[in-house]
Design a protein around this motif. Structure first.
Motif, PDB file in Angstrom:
ATOM      1  N   VAL A  22       0.829  -1.204   0.000  1.00 30.76           N
ATOM      2  CA  VAL A  22       0.000   0.000   0.000  1.00 30.76           C
ATOM      3  C   VAL A  22       0.866   1.257   0.000  1.00 30.76           C
ATOM      4  N   ALA A  23       0.502   2.188  -0.861  1.00 33.89           N
ATOM      5  CA  ALA A  23       1.178   3.481  -0.934  1.00 33.89           C
ATOM      6  C   ALA A  23       0.135   4.585  -0.876  1.00 33.89           C
ATOM      7  N   VAL A  24       0.414   5.595  -0.062  1.00 34.83           N
ATOM      8  CA  VAL A  24      -0.457   6.763   0.049  1.00 34.83           C
ATOM      9  C   VAL A  24       0.421   8.000  -0.034  1.00 34.83           C
ATOM     10  N   ARG A  25       0.068   8.908  -0.930  1.00 35.75           N
ATOM     11  CA  ARG A  25       0.812  10.151  -1.062  1.00 35.75           C
ATOM     12  C   ARG A  25      -0.153  11.329  -1.015  1.00 35.75           C
ATOM     13  N   PHE A  26       0.315  12.411  -0.409  1.00 37.21           N
ATOM     14  CA  PHE A  26      -0.455  13.649  -0.355  1.00 37.21           C
ATOM     15  C   PHE A  26       0.332  14.715  -1.109  1.00 37.21           C
ATOM     16  N   HIS A  27      -0.352  15.391  -2.029  1.00 38.59           N
ATOM     17  CA  HIS A  27       0.315  16.364  -2.896  1.00 38.59           C
ATOM     18  C   HIS A  27       0.035  17.789  -2.429  1.00 38.59           C
ATOM     19  N   SER A  28       1.073  18.604  -2.458  1.00 37.26           N
ATOM     20  CA  SER A  28       0.965  20.017  -2.076  1.00 37.26           C
ATOM     21  C   SER A  28       1.946  20.814  -2.915  1.00 37.26           C
ATOM     22  N   ALA A  29       2.022  22.107  -2.630  1.00 35.92           N
ATOM     23  CA  ALA A  29       2.942  22.961  -3.380  1.00 35.92           C
ATOM     24  C   ALA A  29       4.398  22.549  -3.169  1.00 35.92           C
ATOM     25  N   ARG A  30       4.680  21.910  -2.033  1.00 37.20           N
ATOM     26  CA  ARG A  30       6.047  21.477  -1.738  1.00 37.20           C
ATOM     27  C   ARG A  30       6.402  20.187  -2.460  1.00 37.20           C
ATOM     28  N   GLY A  31       5.399  19.481  -2.951  1.00 39.18           N
ATOM     29  CA  GLY A  31       5.648  18.220  -3.616  1.00 39.18           C
ATOM     30  C   GLY A  31       4.780  17.119  -3.054  1.00 39.18           C
ATOM     31  N   ALA A  32       5.183  15.878  -3.267  1.00 41.96           N
ATOM     32  CA  ALA A  32       4.414  14.718  -2.815  1.00 41.96           C
ATOM     33  C   ALA A  32       4.975  14.203  -1.496  1.00 41.96           C
ATOM     34  N   THR A  33       4.098  14.069  -0.518  1.00 42.42           N
ATOM     35  CA  THR A  33       4.484  13.492   0.764  1.00 42.42           C
ATOM     36  C   THR A  33       4.264  11.992   0.716  1.00 42.42           C
ATOM     37  N   ARG A  34       5.308  11.228   0.923  1.00 38.89           N
ATOM     38  CA  ARG A  34       5.210   9.768   0.904  1.00 38.89           C
ATOM     39  C   ARG A  34       4.785   9.295   2.290  1.00 38.89           C
ATOM     40  N   ALA A  35       3.504   9.431   2.582  1.00 37.82           N
ATOM     41  CA  ALA A  35       3.006   9.091   3.919  1.00 37.82           C
ATOM     42  C   ALA A  35       3.096   7.600   4.191  1.00 37.82           C
ATOM     43  N   VAL A  36       2.725   6.793   3.207  1.00 38.27           N
ATOM     44  CA  VAL A  36       2.817   5.338   3.291  1.00 38.27           C
ATOM     45  C   VAL A  36       3.474   4.875   2.002  1.00 38.27           C
ATOM     46  N   ASP A  37       4.526   4.057   2.133  1.00 43.13           N
ATOM     47  CA  ASP A  37       5.327   3.740   0.952  1.00 43.13           C
ATOM     48  C   ASP A  37       5.625   2.245   0.864  1.00 43.13           C
ATOM     49  N   GLY A  38       4.648   1.482   0.351  1.00 39.08           N
ATOM     50  CA  GLY A  38       4.866   0.064   0.131  1.00 39.08           C
ATOM     51  C   GLY A  38       4.742  -0.791   1.375  1.00 39.08           C
ATOM     52  N   VAL A  39       3.653  -0.616   2.114  1.00 41.91           N
ATOM     53  CA  VAL A  39       3.449  -1.347   3.364  1.00 41.91           C
ATOM     54  C   VAL A  39       2.621  -2.608   3.126  1.00 41.91           C
TER      55      VAL A  39
END
Length: 332
Positions: A22-39
């Protein structure tokens, strides 16, 4: 602080929940936050899996992804063999009752304009379950199960203490007879004595109902008390997973050892050597370090750690898994 009396779930049971890559990313002006990365992880029926790690490591994002409250970028979430990520919105609504969430702040998650009875009955109304009389009886039964009097149904959330409000949140989450509860820091805002009451309530409810828990917390004492197995999360990834007994007796990842070392001990003057406490700040999830993500804070990091990401792999002759190039065994 707590003495565990939680029964161990038989290892032969097939997983109720199976989370894969499972991967979850949140996008903002700073870029993509890799909140969950291959769990990847699993939970058996009636089991409690504790999920522990520092603030900002992705625990809540993973819990919300499992409850399908945030969208996944990749991976799958299977509950009872059904892939929840492949369902249409209508199909997901049918299966959503199987996974419910209990939040850290019950007051913020309960509409202050509604009575407690209406709040607990809302899931039943949404799913059109039972008659008005049956729903009222169900609310009374749930209040009794969580240790609240029948007249609580006519009152409002602000009229209750923090511990009582969390009991209301648990009753609401149980209204649809879920198979899995995702509990996101459910006792962190409560006094220690109230924490113990809520934890004991959760253990009792699990024995009665057979519901499985994903219990998210940063408090190792709480996790030790309620969990069958424990997964340790760091910067979006699981770095270690083991039974409660294995993890507390022989933590193998330097991050896990550092978390244990950060706990004050009454016997510090006479106890043997232990790992160094956790130092430094959590790196930015916008740009996580290459290789092993913990290498920037790890006391035993080698050149390989800075370039090659370790896979989560089982240790020899055990179900204990660790993502480290140089796993060690150190008493907590």
């Amino acid at each position: 602080m707590f003495q565990s009396s939680h029964p161990v779930v038989p290892a032969h049971l097939e997983p109720l929940l199976a989370v894969e890559d499972v991967a979850v990313r949140f996008h903002s002006a700073r870029g993509a936050t890799r909140a969950v990365d291959g769990v990847s992880l699993s939970i058996r029926p009636g089991e409690t899996l504790g999920l522990v790690g520092e603030s900002g490591c992705g625990k809540t994002s993973l819990g919300r992804a499992i409850a399908r409250l945030v969208e996944l970028e990749a991976g799958s979430v299977r509950l009872g063999g059904v892939d929840l990520t492949r369902l249409s919105r209508r199909q997901l609504r049918i299966h959503r009752s199987d996974v419910q969430m209990v939040f850290q702040d019950p007051l913020a998650s309960l509409d202050p304009r509604w009575t407690v009875g209406a709040l607990i009955a809302e899931p039943l109304n949404i799913h059109r379950i039972g008659s008005r009389t049956e729903r009222r009886d169900r609310v009374a039964d749930l209040l009794a199960k969580v240790g609240l009097p029948p007249d609580a149904a006519a009152r409002y959330p602000h009229q209750f203490s923090g511990g009582q409000r969390q009991r209301i949140g648990i009753a609401r989450a149980l209204a649809l007879d879920p198979k899995l509860l995702v509990l996101d820091e459910p006792v962190s805002a409560l006094d220690v004595s109230v924490q113990a009451q809520i934890l004991n309530l959760l253990v009792d409810l699990q024995k009665q109902l057979g519901v499985a828990y994903l219990f998210i917390s940063h408090d190792l004492s709480v996790v030790e008390y309620i969990s069958d197995r424990v997964a340790v999360m760091y910067l979006g990834r699981i770095v270690e997973i083991a039974t409660r007994e294995q993890l507390w007796s022989s933590p193998a990842h330097p991050y896990t050892q550092a978390l244990f070392a950060s706990i004050p001990r009454l016997d510090a003057a006479t106890a043997g050597p232990r790992a160094a406490p956790l130092k430094g700040d959590l790196p930015s999830p916008y740009a996580p370090p290459p290789g092993c993500r913990f290498h920037t804070r790890c006391a035993i990091a080698q050149p390989r750690c800075r370039s090659v990401s370790p896979e989560l792999a089982a240790m020899p002759r055990t179900a204990h898994a660790v993502a480290c190039h140089f796993p060690t065994s150190s008493s907590a």
